[in-house]
Design a protein around this motif. Sequence first.
Motif, PDB file in Angstrom:
ATOM      1  N   GLN A 288      26.056 147.480  58.048  1.00  0.00           N
ATOM      2  CA  GLN A 288      26.576 146.543  58.943  1.00  0.00           C
ATOM      3  C   GLN A 288      26.254 146.816  60.409  1.00  0.00           C
ATOM      4  OE1 GLN A 288      27.907 148.836  57.097  1.00  0.00           O
ATOM      5  NE2 GLN A 288      29.361 150.111  58.007  1.00  0.00           N
ATOM      6  N   ASP A 289      25.687 147.770  60.711  1.00  0.00           N
ATOM      7  CA  ASP A 289      25.353 148.024  62.114  1.00  0.00           C
ATOM      8  C   ASP A 289      23.993 147.688  62.158  1.00  0.00           C
ATOM      9  OD1 ASP A 289      27.903 149.337  62.574  1.00  0.00           O
ATOM     10  OD2 ASP A 289      27.087 151.262  61.819  1.00  0.00           O
ATOM     11  N   PHE A 290      23.193 147.191  61.326  1.00  0.00           N
ATOM     12  CA  PHE A 290      21.756 146.640  61.558  1.00  0.00           C
ATOM     13  C   PHE A 290      21.692 145.276  61.315  1.00  0.00           C
ATOM     14  CE2 PHE A 290      21.991 151.180  60.275  1.00  0.00           C
ATOM     15  CZ  PHE A 290      21.029 151.792  61.052  1.00  0.00           C
ATOM     16  N   GLU A 291      22.657 144.325  61.341  1.00  0.00           N
ATOM     17  CA  GLU A 291      22.440 143.043  61.427  1.00  0.00           C
ATOM     18  C   GLU A 291      21.424 142.442  62.390  1.00  0.00           C
ATOM     19  OE1 GLU A 291      25.926 140.726  63.368  1.00  0.00           O
ATOM     20  OE2 GLU A 291      26.753 141.645  61.553  1.00  0.00           O
ATOM     21  N   GLY A 292      21.347 143.000  63.424  1.00  0.00           N
ATOM     22  CA  GLY A 292      20.553 142.231  64.525  1.00  0.00           C
ATOM     23  C   GLY A 292      19.007 142.757  64.469  1.00  0.00           C
ATOM     24  N   LYS A 293      18.739 143.664  63.543  1.00  0.00           N
ATOM     25  CA  LYS A 293      17.586 144.496  63.584  1.00  0.00           C
ATOM     26  C   LYS A 293      16.578 143.421  62.688  1.00  0.00           C
ATOM     27  CE  LYS A 293      18.340 148.297  65.519  1.00  0.00           C
ATOM     28  NZ  LYS A 293      17.846 148.748  66.679  1.00  0.00           N
ATOM     29  N   TYR A 294      15.098 143.894  62.655  1.00  0.00           N
ATOM     30  CA  TYR A 294      14.180 143.178  62.117  1.00  0.00           C
ATOM     31  C   TYR A 294      13.493 143.775  61.007  1.00  0.00           C
ATOM     32  CZ  TYR A 294      14.400 139.218  65.441  1.00  0.00           C
ATOM     33  OH  TYR A 294      14.761 138.205  66.382  1.00  0.00           O
ATOM     34  N   PRO A 295      13.114 143.249  59.843  1.00  0.00           N
ATOM     35  CA  PRO A 295      12.562 144.019  58.702  1.00  0.00           C
ATOM     36  C   PRO A 295      11.816 145.147  59.116  1.00  0.00           C
ATOM     37  CG  PRO A 295      12.963 141.824  58.143  1.00  0.00           C
ATOM     38  CD  PRO A 295      13.172 141.850  59.741  1.00  0.00           C
ATOM     39  N   TRP A 296      10.993 144.799  60.202  1.00  0.00           N
ATOM     40  CA  TRP A 296       9.720 145.898  60.597  1.00  0.00           C
ATOM     41  C   TRP A 296      10.381 147.184  61.057  1.00  0.00           C
ATOM     42  CZ3 TRP A 296       9.631 146.517  65.696  1.00  0.00           C
ATOM     43  CH2 TRP A 296      10.166 145.568  66.544  1.00  0.00           C
ATOM     44  N   GLN A 297      11.851 146.877  61.720  1.00  0.00           N
ATOM     45  CA  GLN A 297      12.435 148.070  62.138  1.00  0.00           C
ATOM     46  C   GLN A 297      13.179 148.820  61.328  1.00  0.00           C
ATOM     47  OE1 GLN A 297      14.391 145.125  65.161  1.00  0.00           O
ATOM     48  NE2 GLN A 297      13.384 146.680  66.667  1.00  0.00           N
ATOM     49  N   LEU A 298      13.110 148.615  59.924  1.00  0.00           N
ATOM     50  CA  LEU A 298      13.903 149.296  59.121  1.00  0.00           C
ATOM     51  C   LEU A 298      12.841 149.968  58.055  1.00  0.00           C
ATOM     52  CD1 LEU A 298      16.169 146.550  57.742  1.00  0.00           C
ATOM     53  CD2 LEU A 298      16.556 147.962  59.570  1.00  0.00           C
ATOM     54  N   SER A 299      13.463 151.138  57.443  1.00  0.00           N
ATOM     55  CA  SER A 299      12.852 151.921  56.506  1.00  0.00           C
ATOM     56  C   SER A 299      12.513 151.136  55.129  1.00  0.00           C
ATOM     57  CB  SER A 299      13.385 153.291  56.264  1.00  0.00           C
ATOM     58  OG  SER A 299      14.718 153.085  55.416  1.00  0.00           O
ATOM     59  N   GLY A 300      11.655 151.528  54.211  1.00  0.00           N
ATOM     60  CA  GLY A 300      11.524 150.768  53.049  1.00  0.00           C
ATOM     61  C   GLY A 300      12.801 150.645  52.302  1.00  0.00           C
ATOM     62  N   GLY A 301      13.728 151.716  52.428  1.00  0.00           N
ATOM     63  CA  GLY A 301      15.065 151.796  51.465  1.00  0.00           C
ATOM     64  C   GLY A 301      16.049 150.934  52.158  1.00  0.00           C
ATOM     65  N   MET A 302      16.159 150.796  53.418  1.00  0.00           N
ATOM     66  CA  MET A 302      17.087 149.954  54.185  1.00  0.00           C
ATOM     67  C   MET A 302      16.291 148.491  53.837  1.00  0.00           C
ATOM     68  SD  MET A 302      17.251 152.154  57.819  1.00  0.00           S
ATOM     69  CE  MET A 302      18.494 151.122  58.596  1.00  0.00           C
ATOM     70  N   GLN A 303      15.323 148.274  53.711  1.00  0.00           N
ATOM     71  CA  GLN A 303      14.825 146.775  53.597  1.00  0.00           C
ATOM     72  C   GLN A 303      15.296 146.564  52.183  1.00  0.00           C
ATOM     73  OE1 GLN A 303      10.680 146.013  54.118  1.00  0.00           O
ATOM     74  NE2 GLN A 303      10.564 147.432  56.125  1.00  0.00           N
ATOM     75  N   GLN A 304      15.200 147.309  51.234  1.00  0.00           N
ATOM     76  CA  GLN A 304      15.656 147.067  49.575  1.00  0.00           C
ATOM     77  C   GLN A 304      17.088 146.795  49.722  1.00  0.00           C
ATOM     78  OE1 GLN A 304      14.377 145.427  47.376  1.00  0.00           O
ATOM     79  NE2 GLN A 304      13.023 146.850  46.720  1.00  0.00           N
ATOM     80  N   ARG A 305      17.749 147.576  50.522  1.00  0.00           N
ATOM     81  CA  ARG A 305      19.151 147.441  50.505  1.00  0.00           C
ATOM     82  C   ARG A 305      19.639 145.887  51.249  1.00  0.00           C
ATOM     83  NH1 ARG A 305      22.671 151.814  53.549  1.00  0.00           N
ATOM     84  NH2 ARG A 305      20.376 152.810  54.284  1.00  0.00           N
ATOM     85  N   VAL A 306      18.892 145.408  51.948  1.00  0.00           N
ATOM     86  CA  VAL A 306      19.241 144.121  52.671  1.00  0.00           C
ATOM     87  C   VAL A 306      18.699 143.049  51.548  1.00  0.00           C
ATOM     88  CG1 VAL A 306      18.078 142.427  54.154  1.00  0.00           C
ATOM     89  CG2 VAL A 306      18.211 144.817  54.888  1.00  0.00           C
ATOM     90  N   SER A 307      17.619 143.388  50.586  1.00  0.00           N
ATOM     91  CA  SER A 307      17.406 142.513  49.342  1.00  0.00           C
ATOM     92  C   SER A 307      18.684 142.658  48.439  1.00  0.00           C
ATOM     93  CB  SER A 307      16.119 143.072  48.721  1.00  0.00           C
ATOM     94  OG  SER A 307      15.097 142.718  49.569  1.00  0.00           O
ATOM     95  N   ILE A 308      19.064 143.591  48.241  1.00  0.00           N
ATOM     96  CA  ILE A 308      20.417 143.855  47.346  1.00  0.00           C
ATOM     97  C   ILE A 308      21.660 142.853  47.898  1.00  0.00           C
ATOM     98  CG2 ILE A 308      22.131 145.237  46.240  1.00  0.00           C
ATOM     99  CD1 ILE A 308      19.880 147.292  46.248  1.00  0.00           C
ATOM    100  N   ALA A 309      21.890 143.213  49.328  1.00  0.00           N
ATOM    101  CA  ALA A 309      22.795 142.334  50.021  1.00  0.00           C
ATOM    102  C   ALA A 309      22.597 140.907  49.934  1.00  0.00           C
ATOM    103  CB  ALA A 309      23.012 142.717  51.608  1.00  0.00           C
ATOM    104  N   ARG A 310      21.397 140.319  50.047  1.00  0.00           N
ATOM    105  CA  ARG A 310      21.187 138.766  49.925  1.00  0.00           C
ATOM    106  C   ARG A 310      21.266 138.289  48.675  1.00  0.00           C
ATOM    107  NH1 ARG A 310      15.099 137.648  51.357  1.00  0.00           N
ATOM    108  NH2 ARG A 310      14.516 139.052  49.377  1.00  0.00           N
ATOM    109  N   ALA A 311      21.100 139.319  47.623  1.00  0.00           N
ATOM    110  CA  ALA A 311      21.299 138.765  46.036  1.00  0.00           C
ATOM    111  C   ALA A 311      22.769 138.855  45.689  1.00  0.00           C
ATOM    112  CB  ALA A 311      20.470 139.861  44.978  1.00  0.00           C
ATOM    113  N   LEU A 312      23.660 139.538  46.504  1.00  0.00           N
ATOM    114  CA  LEU A 312      24.925 139.559  46.331  1.00  0.00           C
ATOM    115  C   LEU A 312      25.521 138.494  46.757  1.00  0.00           C
ATOM    116  CD1 LEU A 312      25.775 143.341  46.608  1.00  0.00           C
ATOM    117  CD2 LEU A 312      25.498 141.946  44.621  1.00  0.00           C
ATOM    118  N   GLY A 313      24.754 137.614  47.614  1.00  0.00           N
ATOM    119  CA  GLY A 313      25.330 136.639  48.643  1.00  0.00           C
ATOM    120  C   GLY A 313      26.278 135.650  47.775  1.00  0.00           C
ATOM    121  N   PHE A 314      25.870 135.085  46.578  1.00  0.00           N
ATOM    122  CA  PHE A 314      26.793 133.885  45.823  1.00  0.00           C
ATOM    123  C   PHE A 314      27.802 134.942  45.057  1.00  0.00           C
ATOM    124  CE2 PHE A 314      22.706 131.826  46.790  1.00  0.00           C
ATOM    125  CZ  PHE A 314      23.440 130.729  47.516  1.00  0.00           C
ATOM    126  N   GLU A 315      27.913 136.006  45.201  1.00  0.00           N
ATOM    127  CA  GLU A 315      28.814 136.917  44.353  1.00  0.00           C
ATOM    128  C   GLU A 315      28.692 136.695  42.658  1.00  0.00           C
ATOM    129  OE1 GLU A 315      31.484 138.806  45.141  1.00  0.00           O
ATOM    130  OE2 GLU A 315      31.410 138.746  47.161  1.00  0.00           O
TER     131      GLU A 315
END
Length: 263
Positions: free
Chosen positions: A133-160
């Motif tokens: 929740q504290d990284f919403e304004g960051k860009y993917p290149w500013q994140l670690s690999g693990g954080m990028q994959q967590r963004v992917s999980i959040a995206r996949a959960l978008g439609f519940e």
Amino acid sequence: MTGEPKPAPVVRVRDLSVVFPGDPPVVALERIGLDIAEGEFISLIGPSGCGKTTLLRVIADLEQASSGQVTVNGMSPHDARLNRAYGYVFQAPALFPWRTVLGNVMLPLQVHGVPRAQGLATAREHLQRVGLQDFEGKYPWQLSGGMQQRVSIARALGFEPKLLMMDEPFGALDEITRDRLNEQLLRLWERERRTVVFVTHSIPEAVFLSSRIVVMSPRPGRITEIIDSTLPADRTLDIRETPEFIHIAHRVRVALHDAHAQD
């Protein structure tokens, strides 16, 4: 007195085969049968090239069956995809580098016409679920690999989605990050009890995460054994040192060895 009827499986696979054209043709999957119940965490494990990802992609309507039948919530994979019945997390995060974390999570919601205010609220809710929740304004290149994959999980959960499919999402990460994300994924599953189908090459990962482990043979991919987990749902990484964990891991290792021997 008869018991209540058993609910229909979320995923039902019957006599599924996939043959890729070529000279000679490649039989990727051969006569697969599998039922996945609501709320299960199923891991598909087997050697490289055994068809784990192909099976996942057929369920997700990203690959076509050559014969047999697959249903997702009683629908064809095609209809399930159109109805947004599942979320899919790929091996690589596949984030757009020019969009922020929030923008990446919002993208599929925007594509499907979700109003902006609703999309913002939904995206932020799911970023909170994966601890970003504290990284919403960051860009993917500013994140670690693990954080990028967590963004992917959040995206996949978008439609519940009630069904979450994950194609070896942590395979490229270092062991410490992988362990941490395994724990976070398990906590998410415990809280929400979504049905998860998870592809992995790792025996410890499969045993730690799963309620059932589906062992597959070398190509042509077949299911050779399904192993039920007897571990408690609220497990932590420390459980990997217990005799019960070691026993299940040994069963998986033997099943993989036997599958190779039968090939």
